[in-house]
Write an enzyme that holds these catalytic residues in place. Sequence first.
Site, PDB file in Angstrom:
ATOM      1  N   ASP A  71       0.854  -1.191   0.000  1.00 35.61           N
ATOM      2  CA  ASP A  71       0.000   0.000   0.000  1.00 35.61           C
ATOM      3  C   ASP A  71       0.897   1.250   0.000  1.00 35.61           C
ATOM      4  O   ASP A  71       1.850   1.340   0.770  1.00 35.61           O
ATOM      5  CB  ASP A  71      -0.883  -0.029   1.261  1.00 35.61           C
ATOM      6  CG  ASP A  71      -1.950   1.048   1.244  1.00 35.61           C
ATOM      7  OD1 ASP A  71      -3.125   0.721   1.468  1.00 35.61           O
ATOM      8  OD2 ASP A  71      -1.614   2.231   1.019  1.00 35.61           O
TER       9      ASP A  71
ATOM     10  N   ASP B 221      -4.189   2.421  -4.946  1.00 38.35           N
ATOM     11  CA  ASP B 221      -2.795   2.399  -4.463  1.00 38.35           C
ATOM     12  C   ASP B 221      -2.465   1.191  -3.589  1.00 38.35           C
ATOM     13  O   ASP B 221      -1.554   1.250  -2.778  1.00 38.35           O
ATOM     14  CB  ASP B 221      -2.492   3.700  -3.700  1.00 38.35           C
ATOM     15  CG  ASP B 221      -3.122   3.707  -2.309  1.00 38.35           C
ATOM     16  OD1 ASP B 221      -4.157   3.027  -2.115  1.00 38.35           O
ATOM     17  OD2 ASP B 221      -2.571   4.383  -1.417  1.00 38.35           O
ATOM     18  N   GLU B 222      -3.226   0.118  -3.733  1.00 37.21           N
ATOM     19  CA  GLU B 222      -2.903  -1.064  -2.915  1.00 37.21           C
ATOM     20  C   GLU B 222      -3.226  -2.359  -3.650  1.00 37.21           C
ATOM     21  O   GLU B 222      -4.103  -2.395  -4.514  1.00 37.21           O
ATOM     22  CB  GLU B 222      -3.641  -1.027  -1.573  1.00 37.21           C
ATOM     23  CG  GLU B 222      -5.134  -1.068  -1.706  1.00 37.21           C
ATOM     24  CD  GLU B 222      -5.837  -1.158  -0.352  1.00 37.21           C
ATOM     25  OE1 GLU B 222      -5.616  -2.145   0.371  1.00 37.21           O
ATOM     26  OE2 GLU B 222      -6.612  -0.250  -0.032  1.00 37.21           O
TER      27      GLU B 222
HETATM   28  N1  DCP Z   1      -9.015   8.587  -0.849  1.00 36.74           N
HETATM   29  C1  DCP Z   1     -10.072   9.481  -1.030  1.00 36.74           C
HETATM   30  N2  DCP Z   1     -11.084   9.552  -0.102  1.00 36.74           N
HETATM   31  C2  DCP Z   1     -11.060   8.749   1.007  1.00 36.74           C
HETATM   32  C3  DCP Z   1      -9.999   7.842   1.196  1.00 36.74           C
HETATM   33  C4  DCP Z   1      -8.981   7.793   0.242  1.00 36.74           C
HETATM   34  O1  DCP Z   1     -10.100  10.188  -2.041  1.00 36.74           O
HETATM   35  N3  DCP Z   1     -12.055   8.819   1.913  1.00 36.74           N
HETATM   36  C5  DCP Z   1      -7.933   8.565  -1.851  1.00 36.74           C
HETATM   37  C6  DCP Z   1      -6.801   9.435  -1.443  1.00 36.74           C
HETATM   38  C7  DCP Z   1      -5.721   8.519  -0.982  1.00 36.74           C
HETATM   39  C8  DCP Z   1      -5.985   7.273  -1.794  1.00 36.74           C
HETATM   40  O2  DCP Z   1      -7.378   7.259  -2.019  1.00 36.74           O
HETATM   41  O3  DCP Z   1      -4.426   9.056  -1.219  1.00 36.74           O
HETATM   42  C9  DCP Z   1      -5.552   6.006  -1.087  1.00 36.74           C
HETATM   43  O4  DCP Z   1      -6.260   5.846   0.136  1.00 36.74           O
HETATM   44  P1  DCP Z   1      -5.601   5.273   1.433  1.00 36.74           P
HETATM   45  O5  DCP Z   1      -6.704   4.972   2.372  1.00 36.74           O
HETATM   46  O6  DCP Z   1      -4.625   4.213   1.094  1.00 36.74           O
HETATM   47  O7  DCP Z   1      -4.845   6.539   2.082  1.00 36.74           O
HETATM   48  P2  DCP Z   1      -3.458   7.167   1.753  1.00 36.74           P
HETATM   49  O8  DCP Z   1      -2.725   6.449   0.692  1.00 36.74           O
HETATM   50  O9  DCP Z   1      -3.696   8.612   1.474  1.00 36.74           O
HETATM   51  O10 DCP Z   1      -2.703   7.090   3.134  1.00 36.74           O
HETATM   52  P3  DCP Z   1      -2.024   5.849   3.872  1.00 36.74           P
HETATM   53  O11 DCP Z   1      -0.593   6.205   4.001  1.00 36.74           O
HETATM   54  O12 DCP Z   1      -2.710   5.778   5.184  1.00 36.74           O
HETATM   55  O13 DCP Z   1      -2.260   4.642   3.015  1.00 36.74           O
HETATM   56 CA    CA Z   2      -2.427   4.194   0.783  1.00 39.93          CA
END
Ligand code: DCP
Ligand code: CA
Length: 390
Positions: free
Chosen positions: A4, A99-100
């Site tokens: 991820d 992204d995962e």
């Molecule tokens: N995303 C979004 N709205 C949300 C959750 C996520 O638009 N409610 C988008 C933005 C994030 C991407 O999806 O960058 C991936 O979600 P993740 O939950 O994996 O969160 P992040 O990658 O941002 O952070 P982490 O480091 O916790 O994985």
């Molecule tokens: Ca992520």
Amino acid sequence: MHVDLDSFFVSVEQVLNPELKDKPIVVGGNPKRRGVVATASYEARAFGLHSGMPLVTAARLCPGAIFIEADFARYREFSQKFMAILNDFSPSIEPMGIDEAYLDVTGFESIHGSIRQMAHKIKQRVRNELGLCASIGIASCKVVAKVASDFSKPDGLIEVAQGEERNFLAPLPVGKLPGVGKQSVQVIKGLGVHTIGELAQTPSHTLRSYLGSAGEMLHRFANGIDDSQVLPPGEAKSISRETTFAEDTRNYSFLEATLWAQSERVGADLRRQGKQAKCVTLKLRYADFSTITRSHTLRHSVGTDQEIFETGIGLLNGVLETERKAVRLIGIGVSSLVGVSLQATLFSPSTGKLEQLNKAVDRIRTKYGFDAIQTGRATRLEDISNTTLK
Ligand code: DCP
Ligand code: CA
């Protein structure tokens, strides 16, 4: 493995504009307009910001934050490159979002040294080629790998050894288990259960009575049990053949020959799809219509008729040891399909020969029809009965 990317949207923005590095960044748009935080950098998260929070709230909690409009086309581009890197390590990849992804790397260890070294290489390539940080969890099953990658963030790598799944999960709050929404957390807390370890100790039927079948699933997850396979999207999940007999039978040779003929059909389909299988399932229906299935998950994927058959006959023998009822239907199927790899032939030279043989027979059958060539065990079917297999 569960891989991820860290604060994905924000990290892409930081690659495109390095001045944004190490600052509280929010992707989601202008806080003067309505809208929510898509994601926040870890610097901004320190102020309590998180995905889904209204932008106005974010601006109030973190007045110094820099707000950026989301650029989805760019994120998709990075996402594709990320998945392509993972695909270089194993064809068995199941993307779970932008992204995962889960990656089944069983059998590929020797190429890279160990699974941990493979994970290091993935992190390195993601960093060098995309400028992003990937967090990785390694475990014997998907749910534990996912919790591990989450727990390791940011820029983490956690390997949960086989047998340590429960111990690893036990101290974590129940909300860390995938599939536990806010409402379920409330229900579970209402039972006085706060940690995954406590959830694992709660009787499965109690959870079922409060949360339905999801409760049973959570109980298994809490115990580090997850049989689900890494499933690439859009792929056939299984291939099978079954035969209902004109008359119920207890004749072992007949069952064996039928199983062989079915294995040949299943194997041919499997190879036509360029796949191998990691799981073989036997199905039996008895004269009284009761039906059982028995599955065997293999350490290495298989693709030959002989391996499918041998696994199936092993399952049949296991059943017959305890149950000797007249059989109405027998079937065999394969699942957990993966792309063909070199691994099988690496493990045993005789498998390589069988593969050659199967391919030669496949070619003849493609050209002249399936019945154009008969193999030893199946010819016995004609001696025993006139059953034809479709
Ligand atoms: N995303 C979004 N709205 C949300 C959750 C996520 O638009 N409610 C988008 C933005 C994030 C991407 O999806 O960058 C991936 O979600 P993740 O939950 O994996 O969160 P992040 O990658 O941002 O952070 P982490 O480091 O916790 O994985
Ligand atoms: Ca992520």
